[in-house]
Motif scaffolding. Structure first.
Motif, mmCIF file in Angstrom:
data_model
loop_
_atom_site.group_PDB
_atom_site.id
_atom_site.type_symbol
_atom_site.label_atom_id
_atom_site.label_comp_id
_atom_site.label_asym_id
_atom_site.label_seq_id
_atom_site.Cartn_x
_atom_site.Cartn_y
_atom_site.Cartn_z
ATOM 1 N N LEU A 542 -4.925 6.518 7.626
ATOM 2 C CA LEU A 542 -4.786 6.959 6.354
ATOM 3 C C LEU A 542 -3.676 7.653 6.277
ATOM 4 C CD1 LEU A 542 -8.457 7.668 5.340
ATOM 5 C CD2 LEU A 542 -7.095 5.537 4.631
ATOM 6 N N GLU A 543 -2.525 7.177 5.576
ATOM 7 C CA GLU A 543 -1.343 7.834 5.541
ATOM 8 C C GLU A 543 -0.654 7.860 4.261
ATOM 9 O OE1 GLU A 543 1.056 6.494 9.056
ATOM 10 O OE2 GLU A 543 -0.519 5.366 9.301
ATOM 11 N N ASP A 544 0.287 8.704 4.118
ATOM 12 C CA ASP A 544 1.109 8.779 2.739
ATOM 13 C C ASP A 544 2.548 9.383 2.867
ATOM 14 O OD1 ASP A 544 1.612 8.882 -0.128
ATOM 15 O OD2 ASP A 544 0.957 10.669 -0.393
ATOM 16 N N PRO A 545 3.460 8.813 3.484
ATOM 17 C CA PRO A 545 3.337 7.193 3.310
ATOM 18 C C PRO A 545 3.023 6.664 4.816
ATOM 19 C CG PRO A 545 5.631 8.038 3.676
ATOM 20 C CD PRO A 545 4.698 9.296 3.483
ATOM 21 N N VAL A 546 3.098 5.473 5.146
ATOM 22 C CA VAL A 546 3.130 4.839 6.212
ATOM 23 C C VAL A 546 4.590 4.746 6.887
ATOM 24 C CG1 VAL A 546 2.618 2.716 7.440
ATOM 25 C CG2 VAL A 546 0.953 3.559 5.723
ATOM 26 N N GLU A 547 4.804 5.715 7.834
ATOM 27 C CA GLU A 547 6.150 5.856 8.242
ATOM 28 C C GLU A 547 6.652 4.924 9.470
ATOM 29 O OE1 GLU A 547 7.216 10.028 9.163
ATOM 30 O OE2 GLU A 547 5.814 10.820 7.838
ATOM 31 N N TYR A 548 5.937 4.565 10.369
ATOM 32 C CA TYR A 548 5.976 3.751 11.460
ATOM 33 C C TYR A 548 4.735 2.689 11.350
ATOM 34 C CZ TYR A 548 9.081 7.432 12.717
ATOM 35 O OH TYR A 548 9.856 8.387 12.778
ATOM 36 N N GLU A 549 5.132 1.390 11.517
ATOM 37 C CA GLU A 549 4.104 0.429 11.676
ATOM 38 C C GLU A 549 4.044 0.115 13.137
ATOM 39 O OE1 GLU A 549 4.836 -3.220 9.575
ATOM 40 O OE2 GLU A 549 5.451 -2.208 7.855
ATOM 41 N N VAL A 550 2.868 0.369 13.853
ATOM 42 C CA VAL A 550 2.255 0.307 15.061
ATOM 43 C C VAL A 550 1.466 -0.821 15.128
ATOM 44 C CG1 VAL A 550 1.141 1.514 16.727
ATOM 45 C CG2 VAL A 550 2.269 2.839 15.000
ATOM 46 N N LYS A 561 -2.888 7.759 -7.144
ATOM 47 C CA LYS A 561 -2.991 7.352 -8.778
ATOM 48 C C LYS A 561 -3.937 6.671 -9.197
ATOM 49 C CE LYS A 561 1.885 8.478 -9.566
ATOM 50 N NZ LYS A 561 3.181 7.778 -9.894
ATOM 51 N N ILE A 562 -4.649 5.786 -8.177
ATOM 52 C CA ILE A 562 -5.640 5.026 -8.401
ATOM 53 C C ILE A 562 -7.097 5.329 -8.085
ATOM 54 C CG2 ILE A 562 -3.944 2.980 -8.980
ATOM 55 C CD1 ILE A 562 -4.733 1.861 -6.236
ATOM 56 N N GLY A 563 -6.857 6.562 -7.449
ATOM 57 C CA GLY A 563 -8.282 7.103 -6.754
ATOM 58 C C GLY A 563 -8.418 6.854 -5.361
ATOM 59 N N PHE A 564 -7.503 6.127 -4.857
ATOM 60 C CA PHE A 564 -7.531 6.056 -3.214
ATOM 61 C C PHE A 564 -7.041 7.358 -2.438
ATOM 62 C CE2 PHE A 564 -6.027 3.006 0.565
ATOM 63 C CZ PHE A 564 -7.258 3.446 1.230
ATOM 64 N N THR A 565 -7.728 8.285 -2.468
ATOM 65 C CA THR A 565 -7.183 9.533 -1.825
ATOM 66 C C THR A 565 -7.447 9.569 -0.415
ATOM 67 O OG1 THR A 565 -9.380 10.638 -2.409
ATOM 68 C CG2 THR A 565 -7.620 10.657 -4.308
ATOM 69 N N PHE A 566 -6.922 10.529 0.420
ATOM 70 C CA PHE A 566 -7.693 10.684 1.653
ATOM 71 C C PHE A 566 -8.977 10.945 1.761
ATOM 72 C CE2 PHE A 566 -3.353 12.431 2.368
ATOM 73 C CZ PHE A 566 -2.830 11.554 3.481
#
Length: 758
Positions: A542-550, A561-566
């Motif tokens: 769970l990331e904010d933002p997704v910095e690297y795609e692994v 903003k839509i309720g998808f928090t950590f």
């Protein structure tokens, strides 16, 4: 009204009260003296300088409001329910007592008394026709009291659980005298039953799950039912998992014998290799099918792969007995569907094609900017920032002009100044690319867009902010083409690397990386994930933002903003059968609680926390409301880190260190018995570097949980005492690690002094 108090205008100041009480060190108080009460409150809590309890006792003295300890206070249901749970959680308040017509209410955040809270209590006063008396309590006490709301809910749900059980029993016996005794020697415990509690927790607290007759009910044998920690753990498991627990008495010897059942059954050798039934940790929500968890992700068994006997890869041993290889390559099916790759708009995507040239120097950017072509000026600025390996671009209006700055190796540099009249057009261009509202300049906005330049695929995260001279924009550059670093390449070495490697090899627990923003915490977690990722474990981030795609990892971008928090995301991830979870950041008490819960129920959890050093993580989590015994039981190790600039290896030279600084360094390094004389280095500056530096490296401190540190945390001792204990146990601090790297010529003493205090 009773809550209409402006703490900044009170006769007493929070600083003065804490100084008088000896909670603030007078030698380090000058920077704190000028702060307002609220500013001081924020500083003290964020840096763990003063405990939450001492701060609130300070407010008690300032506001002439009594302080109340609610830790062991049992609140009557009819009093507790006067304030609904949602309001109690939102405003951090609780009704704890009532004397005739006076309701006593405790608040845990007196520094943030709001008009909304005042209106809420006025409404309660009017509707219930009662008077309200305010007291102050600590956040830890409040969270303990708030748990009594859950006890009420649990009382309502227990009858429903018992209906489904053939022999209904109370969820948990109230005293030792009423407990049944169980003879564990006569019971063969299935592995998927006993492993509902992690083995180290079961051994440490002498308790085992020996029967699970229902998906929402377990039976637990305990050697010492009166142990406070045992009671707290069972209460925690019951609350978090919505599960009934029946407690039995047993002897330490029988519990020791029962530990043999933690060994999973061995797989049979056949034409296919099957994963054996392994531990099924208690989950936050009960599922129809038990989830399997591989205890050792580093030496996994492959998933069941049916193979013909003649196709099975084998190798011969000395006695000519075929041995099945443990690793199988999963076949990859190539799609026959024609896929059309999206083509980037040259004017917004491929910067080099759009500009018709490569931007190598500031002079190239200046030549384009002089034509006042706003889109090309912005494109050239981004291209130059990528070439210079900048992490951020700042577009900032001032009184007479607008400047563009790059952050390179952690240092901001002025790049170019543009006429102020071009500021609206530049900001509008950024907003168009990031799909923001160009006609909205009163509030901050966030967005993103992709582009490419010089062979680099770039993701830019955009943030706009209104200032007195117009809107400012900050652009975070995430280079998707950068390689993943190993832990050694990042600068983790020696004892710290050994401790970290040992603890990420464990199948469950929490590994925390701490430090300020921009200290490389996420990069460290990516290096850990890259090391432990295998085909047989399920890793979810769970990331904010997704910095690297692994590759091979399920990465999720949170969207608050839509309720998808950590916190909400972590609840969902726990239902995704994960072995390893990475939570980008622990920002609040809810996420902290869920992360420790996930670790205690059989998951390896990686996360970051904003603290000044590694040992500050434990008091920070406690201040967030997580019980100390849960923290010490769940945390494997904590990393503290900073980034320092690397010396350019082509132009570095021996450096002269002033005598006072050199003497202090010698004192710091005395216990390590390093060869003398000490020799440090500095950079001259050359065409291939930036003022003698090129790139960055981390300096680290790593400590693992020990009995001494656990005892200090449970006693809620300050971070300074925990730090002293960790150093005595051999922890190499960040400043020591930095000085070691300076002695090796990797960085300079000035860089170490810039980020840590000697």
């Amino acid at each position: 009204m009773f809550l209409n108090i402006n703490t900044d205008k009170s006769q007493k100041r929070l600083f003065d009260v804490l100084l008088e009480n000896g909670k603030i060190n007078p030698q380090n108080s000058q920077s704190l003296r000028l702060l307002s009460n609220q500013e001081l409150d924020n500083r003290l809590r964020s840096q763990n300088i003063v405990s939450d309890e001492d701060i609130n006792k300070g407010y008690s003295s300032i506001l002439n409001i009594p302080y109340v300890d609610l830790k062991d206070k049992t609140i009557l249901r009819e009093i507790l329910n006067i304030i609904p749970e949602n309001l109690a959680q939102e405003y951090k308040i609780i009704a704890y007592d009532q004397k005739e017509n006076i309701l006593k209410v405790a608040i845990a955040n007196p520094g943030k008394l709001t008009s909304n809270l005042e209106r809420t209590l006025n409404d309660i006063k009017a509707k219930k026709n009662i008077n309200i008396e305010i007291a102050i309590t600590s956040m830890g006490n409040l969270n303990s009291a708030l748990s009594q709301y859950r006890n009420i809910k649990e009382e309502k749900t227990i009858p429903e659980i018992n209906v489904e059980i053939q022999s209904p029993q109370p969820a948990m016996a109230m005293s030792t005298n009423t407990l049944k005794t169980v003879d564990l020697e006569k019971i063969q415990i299935p592995f998927d039953v006993i492993s509902k509690f992690p083995e180290d927790i079961a051994r440490k607290y002498q308790m085992v799950v020996f029967e699970a007759p229902h998906s929402s009910f377990i039976k637990v044998a305990v050697a010492d039912p009166d142990d406070k920690k045992v009671k707290e753990i069972l209460e925690f498991v019951r609350e978090k998992n919505d599960i009934g627990i029946e407690e039995y008495k047993s002897t330490p010897g029988q519990i020791h014998l029962a530990m043999q059942y933690y060994q999973p059954p061995k797989p049979a050798v056949s034409a296919s290799v099957a994963v054996p039934a392994t531990s099924v940790p208690i989950q936050q929500e009960v599922e129809e099918k038990p989830r399997q968890f591989v205890p050792k992700p580093q030496a996994p068994l492959p998933q069941t792969i049916p193979l013909k006997q003649e196709e099975m890869p084998i190798k011969k041993t000395d006695d000519e007995t075929p041995e099945i290889k443990r690793e199988e390559k999963v076949p990859e099916v190539q799609s026959k569907i024609a896929v059309t790759q999206p083509i980037l708009n040259p004017e917004e995507g491929d910067l080099d094609k759009y500009l018709g040239m490569e931007i190598k120097e500031i002079g190239d950017l200046l030549a384009i900017a002089e034509d006042s072509n706003i889109p090309k000026t912005l494109a050239a600025a981004i291209a130059l920032a990528v070439r210079r390996k900048a992490s951020d671009i700042h577009v900032e209006p001032a009184e007479k002009n607008m400047r563009i700055r790059f952050r390179v190796d952690g240092i901001l540099r002025d790049i170019i100044k543009l006429p102020l009249e071009e500021q609206p057009a530049i900001i509008s261009r950024i907003k168009i690319l990031a799909k923001l509202k160009i006609d909205e300049s009163r509030i901050p906005q966030d967005g993103r867009f992709d582009c490419s330049t010089a062979g680099h695929q770039i993701d830019l995260r955009i943030s706009t902010l209104p200032t007195v001279h117009g809107e400012k924009a900050a652009m975070r550059i995430l280079d998707k083409s950068l390689k993943m670093y190993t832990m050694e390449e990042l600068g983790i070495t020696g004892r710290g690397l050994k401790i970290l490697t040992e603890n990420i090899d464990k199948p469950y627990g929490v590994v925390l990386s701490t430090g300020p923003t921009g200290s490389g915490k996420s990069t460290t977690l990516y290096a850990i994930l890259n090391r432990i990722s295998t085909a047989s474990v399920n890793i979810v981030t769970l990331e904010d933002p997704v910095e690297y795609e692994v590759p091979g990892i399920n990465q999720c971008q949170i969207k608050p903003k839509i309720g998808f928090t950590f916190a909400n995301g972590l609840r969902s991830v726990l239902r995704q059968d994960p072995n390893i979870i990475m939570v980008g950041e622990i920002r609040d008490s809810e996420t902290a609680s869920l992360a420790t819960h996930a670790a205690l129920t059989g998951h390896l959890v990686l996360s970051t926390l904003h603290t000044n050093d590694a040992t500050g993580a434990l008091p920070r989590l406690i201040n967030m409301g997580v019980e100390p015994f849960l923290i010490t039981s769940s945390i494997n190790c904590v990393i503290g880190q900073r980034l320092v600039r690397r010396l350019c290896q082509k132009c570095k030279k021996p450096a002269h260190i002033p005598d006072p600084v050199f003497n202090e360094i010698e004192e710091q390094l005395a216990r390590f018995n390093l060869p003398k004389p000490y020799q440090f280095f500095e950079g001259r500056g050359c065409p291939e570097c930036d003022q003698g530096y090129k790139g960055r490296v981390g300096i680290y401190e790593v400590f693992a949980m020990s009995d001494k540190i656990e005892s200090l945390a449970i006693d809620r001792r300050p971070a300074s005492e925990i730090r002293e204990a960790a150093i005595k146990e051999g922890m190499v601090t960040m400043k020591h690690d930095g000085l070691f790297k300076a002695l090796k010529g990797i960085t300079s003493v000035n860089e170490v002094l810039r980020v840590v205090t000697i």
